[in-house]
Write a protein that holds these residues in place. Structure first.
Motif, PDB file in Angstrom:
ATOM      1  N   ALA A 175      -3.071  -4.062 -14.157  1.00  0.00           N
ATOM      2  CA  ALA A 175      -3.506  -3.242 -13.032  1.00  0.00           C
ATOM      3  C   ALA A 175      -3.699  -1.807 -13.486  1.00  0.00           C
ATOM      4  CB  ALA A 175      -2.479  -3.301 -11.908  1.00  0.00           C
ATOM      5  N   ILE A 176      -4.689  -1.185 -12.891  1.00  0.00           N
ATOM      6  CA  ILE A 176      -4.933   0.232 -13.169  1.00  0.00           C
ATOM      7  C   ILE A 176      -4.987   0.984 -11.852  1.00  0.00           C
ATOM      8  CG2 ILE A 176      -6.814   1.810 -13.799  1.00  0.00           C
ATOM      9  CD1 ILE A 176      -7.147   0.318 -16.345  1.00  0.00           C
ATOM     10  N   ILE A 177      -4.288   2.096 -11.821  1.00  0.00           N
ATOM     11  CA  ILE A 177      -4.423   3.018 -10.688  1.00  0.00           C
ATOM     12  C   ILE A 177      -4.986   4.310 -11.260  1.00  0.00           C
ATOM     13  CG2 ILE A 177      -3.232   4.265  -8.847  1.00  0.00           C
ATOM     14  CD1 ILE A 177      -1.079   2.117  -8.876  1.00  0.00           C
ATOM     15  N   ASP A 178      -6.211   4.621 -10.883  1.00  0.00           N
ATOM     16  CA  ASP A 178      -6.814   5.876 -11.326  1.00  0.00           C
ATOM     17  C   ASP A 178      -6.485   6.922 -10.270  1.00  0.00           C
ATOM     18  OD1 ASP A 178      -8.450   8.051 -11.872  1.00  0.00           O
ATOM     19  OD2 ASP A 178     -10.002   6.781 -12.771  1.00  0.00           O
ATOM     20  N   ILE A 235      -7.430  -1.115  -9.340  1.00  0.00           N
ATOM     21  CA  ILE A 235      -8.158  -2.299  -9.813  1.00  0.00           C
ATOM     22  C   ILE A 235      -7.179  -3.284 -10.455  1.00  0.00           C
ATOM     23  CG2 ILE A 235     -10.072  -3.149 -11.238  1.00  0.00           C
ATOM     24  CD1 ILE A 235     -10.979  -0.220 -11.500  1.00  0.00           C
ATOM     25  N   ILE A 236      -7.345  -4.564 -10.151  1.00  0.00           N
ATOM     26  CA  ILE A 236      -6.602  -5.608 -10.873  1.00  0.00           C
ATOM     27  C   ILE A 236      -7.572  -6.318 -11.804  1.00  0.00           C
ATOM     28  CG2 ILE A 236      -5.302  -7.759 -10.678  1.00  0.00           C
ATOM     29  CD1 ILE A 236      -4.281  -6.738  -7.976  1.00  0.00           C
ATOM     30  N   GLU A 249      -1.486  12.863 -11.444  1.00  0.00           N
ATOM     31  CA  GLU A 249      -2.819  12.767 -12.034  1.00  0.00           C
ATOM     32  C   GLU A 249      -2.856  11.889 -13.274  1.00  0.00           C
ATOM     33  OE1 GLU A 249      -3.840  16.881 -12.609  1.00  0.00           O
ATOM     34  OE2 GLU A 249      -2.751  16.977 -14.507  1.00  0.00           O
ATOM     35  N   GLY A 250      -4.075  11.524 -13.663  1.00  0.00           N
ATOM     36  CA  GLY A 250      -4.254  10.626 -14.797  1.00  0.00           C
ATOM     37  C   GLY A 250      -4.462   9.207 -14.310  1.00  0.00           C
ATOM     38  N   LEU A 251      -4.101   8.279 -15.162  1.00  0.00           N
ATOM     39  CA  LEU A 251      -4.391   6.876 -14.898  1.00  0.00           C
ATOM     40  C   LEU A 251      -3.126   6.068 -15.204  1.00  0.00           C
ATOM     41  CD1 LEU A 251      -7.688   5.345 -16.109  1.00  0.00           C
ATOM     42  CD2 LEU A 251      -5.551   4.163 -16.532  1.00  0.00           C
ATOM     43  N   ILE A 252      -2.723   5.242 -14.266  1.00  0.00           N
ATOM     44  CA  ILE A 252      -1.527   4.413 -14.477  1.00  0.00           C
ATOM     45  C   ILE A 252      -1.968   3.015 -14.907  1.00  0.00           C
ATOM     46  CG2 ILE A 252       0.488   3.367 -13.371  1.00  0.00           C
ATOM     47  CD1 ILE A 252       0.445   5.779 -11.403  1.00  0.00           C
ATOM     48  N   LEU A 253      -1.403   2.568 -16.020  1.00  0.00           N
ATOM     49  CA  LEU A 253      -1.737   1.242 -16.560  1.00  0.00           C
ATOM     50  C   LEU A 253      -0.474   0.383 -16.490  1.00  0.00           C
ATOM     51  CD1 LEU A 253      -3.591  -0.637 -18.372  1.00  0.00           C
ATOM     52  CD2 LEU A 253      -2.597   0.542 -20.332  1.00  0.00           C
ATOM     53  N   LEU A 254      -0.519  -0.675 -15.673  1.00  0.00           N
ATOM     54  CA  LEU A 254       0.652  -1.563 -15.564  1.00  0.00           C
ATOM     55  C   LEU A 254       0.281  -2.966 -16.048  1.00  0.00           C
ATOM     56  CD1 LEU A 254       2.058  -0.492 -12.053  1.00  0.00           C
ATOM     57  CD2 LEU A 254       2.969   0.122 -14.307  1.00  0.00           C
ATOM     58  N   THR A 255       0.942  -3.427 -17.103  1.00  0.00           N
ATOM     59  CA  THR A 255       0.638  -4.749 -17.634  1.00  0.00           C
ATOM     60  C   THR A 255       1.515  -5.791 -16.949  1.00  0.00           C
ATOM     61  OG1 THR A 255       2.238  -4.346 -19.382  1.00  0.00           O
ATOM     62  CG2 THR A 255      -0.030  -3.968 -19.927  1.00  0.00           C
ATOM     63  N   GLY A 256       0.879  -6.816 -16.410  1.00  0.00           N
ATOM     64  CA  GLY A 256       1.641  -7.965 -15.928  1.00  0.00           C
ATOM     65  C   GLY A 256       2.108  -8.759 -17.134  1.00  0.00           C
ATOM     66  N   ASN A 257       2.995  -9.712 -16.908  1.00  0.00           N
ATOM     67  CA  ASN A 257       3.483 -10.523 -18.025  1.00  0.00           C
ATOM     68  C   ASN A 257       2.554 -11.703 -18.309  1.00  0.00           C
ATOM     69  OD1 ASN A 257       5.663  -8.958 -18.593  1.00  0.00           O
ATOM     70  ND2 ASN A 257       7.147 -10.215 -17.480  1.00  0.00           N
ATOM     71  N   ILE A 265       0.850  -1.207   0.000  1.00  0.00           N
ATOM     72  CA  ILE A 265       0.000   0.000   0.000  1.00  0.00           C
ATOM     73  C   ILE A 265       0.883   1.253   0.000  1.00  0.00           C
ATOM     74  CG2 ILE A 265      -1.672   1.318   1.392  1.00  0.00           C
ATOM     75  CD1 ILE A 265      -2.879  -1.410   2.247  1.00  0.00           C
ATOM     76  N   ALA A 266       1.938   1.217   0.797  1.00  0.00           N
ATOM     77  CA  ALA A 266       2.834   2.383   0.877  1.00  0.00           C
ATOM     78  C   ALA A 266       3.552   2.614  -0.455  1.00  0.00           C
ATOM     79  CB  ALA A 266       3.849   2.170   2.006  1.00  0.00           C
ATOM     80  N   ARG A 267       3.950   1.518  -1.122  1.00  0.00           N
ATOM     81  CA  ARG A 267       4.620   1.681  -2.421  1.00  0.00           C
ATOM     82  C   ARG A 267       3.687   2.374  -3.411  1.00  0.00           C
ATOM     83  NH1 ARG A 267       7.227  -4.382  -3.227  1.00  0.00           N
ATOM     84  NH2 ARG A 267       8.761  -4.240  -1.531  1.00  0.00           N
ATOM     85  N   ARG A 268       2.429   1.927  -3.441  1.00  0.00           N
ATOM     86  CA  ARG A 268       1.478   2.536  -4.383  1.00  0.00           C
ATOM     87  C   ARG A 268       1.157   3.976  -3.985  1.00  0.00           C
ATOM     88  NH1 ARG A 268      -0.839  -2.640  -3.881  1.00  0.00           N
ATOM     89  NH2 ARG A 268      -2.576  -1.798  -2.671  1.00  0.00           N
TER      90      ARG A 268
END
Lengths: 466, 466
Positions: free
Chosen positions: A61-64, A71-72, A20-28, A8-11
């Motif tokens: 994963a998305i971080i809005d 959200i995962i 701001e905006g939306l972070i999109l992280l693709t898992g492998n 939680i702290a890392r995020r």
């Protein structure tokens, strides 16, 4: 391995830095070796692991940032999958352990993203390093594959680099676990290597320990009597009395953290006089570099000092001549020391290399050099407390490079080409350890291995561990 | 390994079968594990290997059927590459060894293809199984990635299947080499397994042999005390006296050919009475199947006969009831035998699986079934001389599947669910060997391994090889 709070702290740190905006992280995803279902060992994307910690393929994963939503996207397995792969923990339960409560189906991802984009949100994503990322990102974001890299987010890259550069105490413990497996691999190599075995026999022994004690190797081990070939993956040569074996390998632990250590040792148990002379020069360079490690120290300068030490030594051997400082300034050391002195290490053996070496190892004002011998120096910037990095000087005699430089008429002021011919077939040697930058210096990580020529010879004879 | 003439003959066969247009075969590229330069062990595409034999990444081959032209597109390494990876044989020289005289730079490929397409030539290509193929083919052919599969060439697939199905004598020798490494792996597993070791320790030993004696494993080895999980890659369990260890593994040789063998053995050296009863049923099924192997025999019928033998055995144990033929016809055997009896083997452990199981293992008139227990039967069609295939019956007790079928009220006529509860935690067993179909029967390939329960127990006690 890591607490829910740590994830939680890392995020939270990431959200604060990106803003701001939306972070999109693709898992492998899984990658087929020669058909879709015969897969390489699955490796989760390291950034995904760092922020979401789940070791399953097929996740995004998305971080809005604007709605503070995490959200995962992923799907639980079918009965067919359970029959073939066994029961696995539900995604919801895995997500809860890293502090994420929202889990949605992959089928909802495209619409979710589309909705956000239509509201004018900026989507932050990372440059792809696998073709699967390109295909996925291009389809989701409607960006042509060749354009993905330029559309990726420098703000996101910089934020991740800032966070992942400084290792937490729990991360350092994971790295030490990986290094201690690697120490076992190195000891095993020295214990088993003997004349008439093949390189592949030692490679097998070294790999076995990584597979039995961890989840595998953190990179394909280099086990070679031709240490001058820097990333040598041929392993069909037979070991002979006069050879030195260079073993550069690392174990990887379940959390994804990497080990990376190198030793070069004589098959005859004792170095020849010539081998020892060159080894001692390399070891002096290693000592010089290690003593310089502390916060604030530009690593580029450590690299240059280590190079200068090598030049000084080679001058005493008669292979080089002239002023060592000037030789390094003109790049003459790259005849023998063609690669970088070290790199960051963490979830990746070259930590965060997929984010771009300029961002990871350099700064806005310190640009990575592109000339031979410097373009493979992955770290140049000032050291910081909490960094974990390798120090790995080497001396390599590469016949093709010697011939090329001689033909070009280069470095005549600094190289005695005639004398050098005698070393043409010497091979190459390297030593590599891993250090944590502390508040006022540096600390070696992992159990001890023999390092000086004397220590190595003593171990080769006695098999007594330090 | 193979003569220049053999490669030329293979391509001549392909040209004859496909007839006209242009054949485009993409070799494989390197795949980054967690960043671009940290790569999985390189594996060339099997079809590319079969026709062009070159083990280098970054290659594409074109066969222009109308002009009878064969070209390999690829680039020789730079000095940077030589420094890091050592000198390699020029592409031209490698191409000459497989009978190809035309080598062009990758940069010429797009224009060459464009020219051919503008002349109205049909381009035959294979369905992609890696994202890298999709990206490459889409860019070269201007076909959207989701449309690639439907645009791929059935004529090409069928021609390749026809050629690769029948193994030459030289190919059989390569398969035997791979199997003999695999036999060593199996012996090692039986020799080292003992209480208190972990599955991962045996996995490490087995992998070591594949890495030391070949180029690695032909698929990720399955080494598990939970044999009922068919593709189990968890390996953290400790071995105990009462456990059976299932080891399903294969070595791969430099030419790319695969081994694939399975044995299940008791950690206590002797099977328990219950274990032996179930083992004997599986072994009877294996014998039944092996005796049926000959040209012309529909493999689907061999699968059904093997399934029936299992049902007969389980009836004697009281777990099943009713008529064995009817039980199999209604699929009740899939409660215990959920997967296929075998598959073709060659350059791929599931040979040619990337070309589509319908084309490889079935025919225009024999369609692959899609129901549970049959959708993983990769081979159904009539056997032919020169085929190499596995026979691998198994009996698996999968708690999740038992619960599901019971809840669904399925197979009540054939399963004694109450009796079955006693076997709920039995686990799973399998035996697997590889056979060559000869002119009038079949021949087992590779050195002998203990197979019957008695042979296995004798080896576990004596460590004396057959």
């Amino acid at each position: 391995m890591f607490t829910t709070q740590e994830y939680i702290a890392r995020r939270a740190g990431l959200k604060k830095l990106v803003g701001e905006g939306l972070i999109l992280l693709t898992g492998n995803d899984e990658v087929g070796i020669n058909f879709e279902d015969n897969i390489y060992p699955f490796r989760q994307d390291s950034t995904f692991l760092y922020f979401f910690g789940i070791q399953t393929f097929g996740l995004t994963a998305i971080i809005d940032l604007d709605n503070d939503e995490e959200i995962i996207f992923g799907d639980d397995p079918s009965i067919d999958h359970i029959v073939f792969s066994g029961p696995i923990e539900s995604l919801e339960s895995q997500a809860r352990k890293v502090g994420v409560s929202a889990v949605k189906s992959v089928s909802e991802l495209s619409e979710y993203l589309g909705g956000a984009v239509s509201k004018g949100k900026k989507v932050h994503f990372l440059p792809p390093y696998r073709a699967e990322h390109s295909v996925k990102l291009s389809a989701l974001l409607h960006v042509a594959i060749p354009k993905l890299e330029e559309h990726s987010s420098v703000e996101l890259i910089k934020a991740i680099v800032k966070l992942r550069t400084k290792k937490s105490a729990a991360e350092v413990l994971e790295i030490e676990k990986a290094l201690n497996i690697t120490v076992e691999m190195q000891y095993r190599a020295m214990e088993v290597a003997k004349p008439a075995l093949k390189e592949s026999d030692v490679f097998g022994e070294v790999s076995k320990i990584a597979l039995a004690k961890g989840v595998g190797t953190s990179f394909p081990p280099i086990v070679t009597i031709n240490g001058q070939i820097l990333h040598n993956h041929y392993r069909g040569n037979e070991l002979s009395e006069g050879d030195m074996l260079l073993c550069d390998c690392g174990g990887e632990v379940a959390s994804g953290y990497a080990g990376d250590l190198t030793r070069t040792f004589p098959i005859a148990k004792k170095f020849s006089a010539t081998q020892k002379e060159v080894y001692d020069i390399m070891y002096a360079s290693y000592r010089t570099a290690v003593e310089m490690l502390r916060p604030g120290q530009l690593f580029l300068d450590v690299h240059l000092a280590a190079a200068e030490k090598i030049v000084e030594g080679l001058i005493t051997l008669g292979l080089m001549k002239g002023d060592p400082k000037k030789a390094v300034a003109e790049g003459a050391h790259t005849m023998f020391f063609q690669c970088g002195l070290g790199h960051l290490l963490g979830l990746d053996v070259h930590d965060m290399e997929n984010l771009g070496e300029q961002y990871v190892g350099y700064t806005d004002t310190l640009k990575k050099r592109t000339d031979f011998g410097f373009r493979s120096l992955r770290l140049g910037r000032a050291l910081e407390e909490g960094m974990v990095l390798t120090v790995e000087p080497g001396i390599y005699f590469i016949p093709e490079l010697i011939d090329l430089r001689k033909k070009e008429g280069k470095f005549q002021e600094f190289i005695d080409y005639e004398e050098l011919e005698k070393y043409r077939d010497f091979g190459g040697i390297r030593v590599e350890d891993v250090f944590l930058i502390t508040s006022n210096g540096a600390q070696i990580l992992g159990n001890r291995l023999p390092t000086s020529a004397t220590e190595i010879e003593e171990f080769m004879v006695s098999h007594k561990r330090l």
